[in-house]
Design an enzyme around this catalytic site. Structure first.
Site, short mmCIF file in Angstrom:
data_model
loop_
_atom_site.label_atom_id
_atom_site.label_comp_id
_atom_site.label_asym_id
_atom_site.label_seq_id
_atom_site.Cartn_x
_atom_site.Cartn_y
_atom_site.Cartn_z
N SER A 208 1.03 4.17 -2.94
CA SER A 208 0.79 5.60 -2.73
C SER A 208 1.91 6.43 -3.36
O SER A 208 1.65 7.49 -3.93
CB SER A 208 0.63 5.92 -1.24
OG SER A 208 1.85 5.85 -0.54
N THR B 257 0.83 -1.20 0.00
CA THR B 257 0.00 0.00 0.00
C THR B 257 0.87 1.25 0.00
O THR B 257 0.57 2.22 -0.70
CB THR B 257 -0.96 0.00 1.21
OG1 THR B 257 -1.70 -1.21 1.20
CG2 THR B 257 -1.93 1.16 1.14
N CYS B 258 1.94 1.25 0.76
CA CYS B 258 2.84 2.40 0.80
C CYS B 258 3.48 2.61 -0.57
O CYS B 258 3.53 3.74 -1.08
CB CYS B 258 3.91 2.22 1.86
SG CYS B 258 3.25 2.05 3.54
N ALA B 259 3.95 1.54 -1.17
CA ALA B 259 4.55 1.63 -2.49
C ALA B 259 3.54 2.17 -3.51
O ALA B 259 3.87 3.01 -4.35
CB ALA B 259 5.06 0.26 -2.92
#
Length: 166
Positions: free
Chosen positions: A63, A59-61
């Site tokens: 974003s 999810t961070c990647a």
């Protein structure tokens, strides 16, 4: 203190995001070359702070990829992707992914960013990392939009963040 969830389990943050119309707190963060940068270095620009736990999660990647892609169309705007990751990991990811329009920054050296923005997770297995959040700062240095993503595993609302810049 604010509450979010991780996999449905409650997690607490160290505080609350800055309020809309408040002057954004300054900070010192570390670039991938290990030099420091502050909010004031971007004075006169719209700034999207994409704050998250770790570049090494899906999810961070995502974003970082999304804001990198969408930032190209925005005038006088910079996207700062902020995590507690070491700058080496951020540089590796951005290099492999071709990230050119989003700037990776780390708050690994100084805990004041997490405290001043209220994003440090204070319990759970992710204690010490940043909660997933977005803060938009306008050209005058005032906060124009905030989002504390209620479930850490979910993506932020990109369109609302981008609309706050337009």
């Amino acid at each position: 203190m604010a509450k979010v969830t991780l996999g449905g389990k409650e997690v607490n943050t160290s505080g609350n995001l800055p309020e809309v119309n408040q002057t954004a707190p300054d900070f010192k963060l570390v670039k991938t070359d290990l030099s420091e940068v502050s909010l004031s270095d971007y004075k006169g620009k719209n700034i999207i702070l994409n704050i998250f736990p770790s570049i090494d999660t899906n999810t961070c990647a995502m974003s970082v990829r999304e804001f990198n892609e969408k930032a190209t169309a925005l005038d006088n705007t910079v996207v700062l992707c902020i995590s507690r990751d070491l700058p080496f990991a951020q540089a590796r990811f951005c290099g492999a992914e071709g990230i050119k329009n989003a700037i990776p920054l780390s708050n690994f050296r100084d805990e004041s960013f997490g405290k001043n923005y209220g994003v440090t997770l204070i319990d759970s297995a992710m204690k010490g990392l940043n909660s997933r959040s977005v803060v938009v700062v306008n050209k005058e240095g005032k906060v124009s939009y905030t989002e504390l993503v209620p479930e850490i595993a979910n993506e932020p609302d990109y369109e609302k963040a981008l609309a706050a810049v337009k």
